[in-house]
Design an enzyme around this catalytic site. Structure first.
Site, PDB file in Angstrom:
ATOM      1  N   GLU A 129       0.834  -1.204   0.000  1.00 42.29           N
ATOM      2  CA  GLU A 129       0.000   0.000   0.000  1.00 42.29           C
ATOM      3  C   GLU A 129       0.866   1.251   0.000  1.00 42.29           C
ATOM      4  O   GLU A 129       1.855   1.336   0.721  1.00 42.29           O
ATOM      5  CB  GLU A 129      -0.920  -0.007   1.242  1.00 42.29           C
ATOM      6  CG  GLU A 129      -1.816   1.228   1.303  1.00 42.29           C
ATOM      7  CD  GLU A 129      -2.934   1.073   2.322  1.00 42.29           C
ATOM      8  OE1 GLU A 129      -3.569  -0.003   2.338  1.00 42.29           O
ATOM      9  OE2 GLU A 129      -3.153   2.000   3.110  1.00 42.29           O
ATOM     10  N   PRO A 176       2.210  11.091  -2.491  1.00 38.87           N
ATOM     11  CA  PRO A 176       3.224  11.971  -1.896  1.00 38.87           C
ATOM     12  C   PRO A 176       2.814  13.438  -2.016  1.00 38.87           C
ATOM     13  O   PRO A 176       1.986  13.789  -2.858  1.00 38.87           O
ATOM     14  CB  PRO A 176       4.469  11.692  -2.746  1.00 38.87           C
ATOM     15  CG  PRO A 176       4.208  10.389  -3.427  1.00 38.87           C
ATOM     16  CD  PRO A 176       2.736  10.330  -3.640  1.00 38.87           C
ATOM     17  N   ASP A 179     -12.097   8.840   6.932  1.00 42.46           N
ATOM     18  CA  ASP A 179     -11.960   9.587   8.182  1.00 42.46           C
ATOM     19  C   ASP A 179     -12.837  10.832   8.123  1.00 42.46           C
ATOM     20  O   ASP A 179     -13.264  11.260   7.065  1.00 42.46           O
ATOM     21  CB  ASP A 179     -10.490   9.983   8.370  1.00 42.46           C
ATOM     22  CG  ASP A 179      -9.595   8.757   8.421  1.00 42.46           C
ATOM     23  OD1 ASP A 179      -9.972   7.769   9.086  1.00 42.46           O
ATOM     24  OD2 ASP A 179      -8.529   8.782   7.770  1.00 42.46           O
TER      25      ASP A 179
END
Lengths: 593, 593
Positions: A20, A24, A112
């Site tokens: 995984e 970046p 999230d």
């Protein structure tokens, strides 16, 4: 076959692994990530996945990286997709893009809470849960996508309230919810990270009791540094066994020692999992390479010295290109340029080069992104030296052949292919004499398919190659070779200059298989060919490199630029095959020239 | 490519030859003709042609023979078509039939006068001349047909009135008429027979002066017997040079001497023609084989000991099957059965077996015609002996293997394939032990493609074979083999009984190339495969032969019939490939069984 569930079913007891990555934050970081993936993909992970930007902030970048992973790096790709800040139109847009890119695997997550918020709240017109997302994908995309979902061996962190972990009831509700995700279309479970292997093994057992029979893949996050480890386990509310805390405490300020311990711990955890029946390890790489590779090496799952290739080149993973089994040799050192040119082909031939001849090769529009700045700098440094004559050019080619230079204008790769090193001396001599080689392979006669370096495909087969060399040379040298050709009946050649003037002793439809393999219970596989029609496409690219990649380093009116322009204008690009791969000697014709 | 003009253009300076046949008058004559064509076709004539029944009396037979020549014997076929007794509907009917049979070549003739008449008269609704026929074919069939026309070096016999030959004016009109046939669409000229080579060479020169630049192929009729020769030259009003008459006079009652002279004369005539620039000889065989073959041997155009095959099996000439490059090995000894089964396939794969899997194999409706009565008699004689037990069956198979029997129920061919003789001893031993072999080939590793017996394709290539054996055996013996398989990892097998119970260590889509060749500037050619799906079609045919071809010889309730029926009902058909063609030994697994 690119769906993860299908690939898992084909594993046949072998332990698989997957990697995984996350998007970046800098352009340079992205460039380095591709390099890293390229090296890691050589070890044949079952798939690689790329996370959806936290809170949906880097959605476009994730989509872009996923597309490049699948189509340029050629690793079987799974893209994460979360509900955070995603109204349904955006979900659709993302899924359509992924589908258009030939990607078939989605990790469906709730995600999230959005940045700056504590709690997840569904966006207007969006989904409130991974379950809704799974249902939606199945309803609107049928069986096209393989859907993976997340499993939480310690319960989802939203339900963990203290150091004692989740309540029994929360844990059970969590299992029931996981079951509903599977019933809705989830096929594979990848788990949240954990450091207590017993927790995972119990979780698997509990899942089975809840009627979940899908593969459950443990997510392993090796410890790379102490502070990161502490931050991550706090965020995920992960239980950390006391012996790990005890081991880390005395070395926590020594980065090297932490890394070494991370490798040790990761290896031991994986051993325990494998002993407990695990057949697949999912590694959270954090975009780092060494720790993960060291663990896999310790486990005996990879061997840097013996990378077994399925074909001499890495096969595409795009579902539309699955049938691709053959490529022209010309792009051997520029695989991404080839992938870029052929990215819009509708349909790849089922094994026969012939059928792919009709579609025109595309341009290199999508190619520049993969040019590495570091390579440009190397080229400038090594190939930008003062050039006064053709002889100076010959010397540079010869030095590259001997390994004294690391970059090469005609190669995307940083070093010569290993097999070429077998014929280094003879190639160097050619270059010194004005035959400027840009591609070659030695003859191979019935080497076992698992021979390191040369081998490819499954064991038990035999590999063959016809000797090949491709070079630029002056019209006079070409003439000398052509006049000797009748004495070398096993050689076939094509020569063309930038204007398209052609000399050849074969027909335009004569496709020559120059790499092939014979395997048990299979037809002969012929992955690399010399094809006169694609050679004519390649020659434009090959000549263009003289000016666009090399001469462009120099100021106008410089002697070097003049030398390179004259070479570009006057030389021929020549491709020679020695068809006698048993008794032939391709270099004999160059003797005395 | 089946048009004669195209094949002539491809000859590249080599001298070609072709054979003309006529429809025999008896059924047995037709059967023998096919056998003869089969042998003669092995020497790769450029084409064979079949005449239209004189006066149109045997039109249906001509059509039938042409179809079988093209599709079962697989020689590139040209059919004669004349205007005699042919109203335009009948012409169309014939052309449609020919086209449906995949034949592309027509020799367009006016034809002789109808039986019992002296002069040609056009039938009502028909054509009066070859020119009209040529025009009609071009107008209604476009470029589909290659059209050949007749040329008369001594002028058409209708215009020859005395022993001095045709008048200068008639000769010139004849040339002008030929030119008009070419302008209307004629592509190739085949001439009337002649015995004065100067006449032919002058004719060619004169044609060129009349602007006829098509290939002009001399028609050669070797002398087979004196009375036939006299009759034919009188009918055609052919000039016979005095030296021929002088040579024949003293030997005219000695048939052998006349035949020997015929070979001598034919050889000398051909030599003169070739020296004069002729590149193609058309031989009027009169359905006889020896004289014609002797002449070609004398000329060095054929060599009985070195028949170079283009593929291991004779490629189809039907234009719809031109792409066919691969066949299952199972029908190796029954090529006509295979052609019959696959005759209705719409389109043959361009080199890949895969694409031809979908269409079902047909039945053998059209097959019986090719059964030879002589073979049936041989079978009855050799295989109809008293059988009391399985051991008696084993002995018969072993005797066939040793060459003591000439017929074999599972083969259309009269003798074992030459390559099988290399492994005769080991096969004989297998048969004696109850492994009843019906097909096999030895391993071949990189033999030059021009090796006699094994080689095929153009010179300069290398030929490979995986060792193969196919046999019937009892369930017990099969079990013994299967239990030893793990010790022989290079072997793959499929076994099936008449009920369809199957054992195998490969997948149903695993197609195994068992014969392949590597040639200069070509992809690897893979003409023979073991394909599990077609094996299941073949097994029905293979089991059926026990009863329909063999047991049917015996009366009901005979012990022999019972033994054969039990074998049919209980045995398995087993196909084994040794995938290690370099170091393997296919027979090792049978040791101790």
């Amino acid at each position: 076959m690119t769906k993860i569930i299908d690939k898992i079913k084909q594993q046949d007891g072998k332990v698989a692994f997957s990697f995984e990555f996350f998007p970046p934050r800098t352009e340079e970081g992205v460039e380095n990530l591709y390099e890293r993936m390229d090296r890691m993909a050589a070890h044949q992970p079952l798939f690689c996945d790329i996370t959806w930007g936290a809170g949906g902030t880097t959605a476009d970048l994730t989509l872009d990286i996923a597309t490049k992973m699948q189509n340029m790096i050629c690793v079987n790709t799974m893209m994460h997709l979360t509900c955070t800040n995603m109204p349904v139109e955006k979900i659709d847009e993302a899924l359509e893009k992924v589908k258009a890119a030939g990607i078939q695997n989605i990790l469906a997550l709730r995600g999230d809470p959005p940045k700056g918020q504590d709690k997840f709240v569904a966006v207007e017109g969006g989904f409130a849960s991974a379950l809704d997302l799974v249902k939606y994908i199945r309803l609107h995309y049928g069986d096209y996508f393989g859907i993976t979902v997340a499993g939480y061996p310690e319960c989802h962190p939203d339900y963990i309230e203290g150091p004692g972990g989740a309540s029994e009831q929360a844990y059970k509700e969590n299992l029931a919810y996981l079951k509903s995700k599977m019933d809705a279309g989830g096929e594979v479970i990848v788990t949240q990270l954990f450091y207590d292997t017993d927790v995972f093994l119990k979780f698997v057992k509990d899942c089975r009791e809840y009627g979940i029979d899908a593969p459950i893949v443990p997510g392993i996050m090796p410890i790379n540094n102490y502070s990161g480890f502490k931050r991550m386990t706090a965020f995920c509310k992960t239980k950390v066994p006391q012996h790990i805390l005890d081991a880390l405490e005395p070395i926590k300020d020594n980065d090297e020692a932490v890394k070494a311990y991370g490798i040790h711990l990761g290896t031991e955890m994986c051993k325990t999992l494998i002993a407990g029946g695990t057949k697949h390890l999912h590694l959270y790489t954090l975009n780092l390479e060494k720790t993960v590779m060291a663990i896999l090496t310790n486990l005996g799952l990879i061997d840097e010295s013996k990378v077994q290739r399925t074909l001499p080149w890495r096969p595409p993973t795009n579902i539309k290109r699955r049938g691709e089994e053959v490529r022209p040799i010309f792009w051997a050192n520029r695989p991404r340029s080839y992938l870029s040119r052929s990215s819009n082909w509708d349909e790849f031939p089922k094994g026969r080069w012939g059928d792919s001849r009709s579609p025109a090769y595309g341009t290199l529009n999508d190619y520049q992104f993969l040019r590495k700045k570091s390579k440009d700098l190397k080229l400038r440094e090594e190939w930008g030296i003062d050039l006064k004559s053709s002889e100076d050019v010959f010397k540079l080619f010869a030095r590259y052949c001997k390994g004294e230079l690391s970059a090469f204008p005609w190669s995307e790769l940083e070093t010569l292919q290993p097999e070429s090193q077998l014929i280094t001396d003879r190639l160097t001599s050619l270059n010194e004499r004005g035959f400027l080689t840009i591609n070659s392979q030695p003859a191979v006669n019935a080497e076992p398919s698992d021979t390191p370096g040369i081998g490819w495909g499954r064991p038990g087969g035999y590999i063959y190659q016809k000797a090949y060399v491709e070079f630029f040379t002056s019209p006079e040298r070409l003439q000398a070779i052509i006049s000797k050709m009748p004495g070398f009946p096993s050689l076939t050649y094509i020569a063309v200059n930038v204007k398209g003037e052609t000399y050849s002793n074969i027909g335009v439809t004569d496709v020559n298989a120059v790499t092939w393999g014979v395997f048990p219970a299979k037809e002969v596989i012929q992955p690399t060919v010399v094809d006169p029609q694609s050679f004519m496409v390649w020659k434009d690219e090959a000549f263009d490199i003289w000016t666009s990649e090399w001469a462009s380093i120099y100021p106008d009116d410089s002697p070097a630029k003049k030398v390179l322009q004259e070479t570009h204008d006057g030389y021929f690009l020549v491709s020679i095959v020695d068809n006698d791969y048993i008794r032939g000697d391709l270099f004999a014709i160059f003797e005395g020239l």
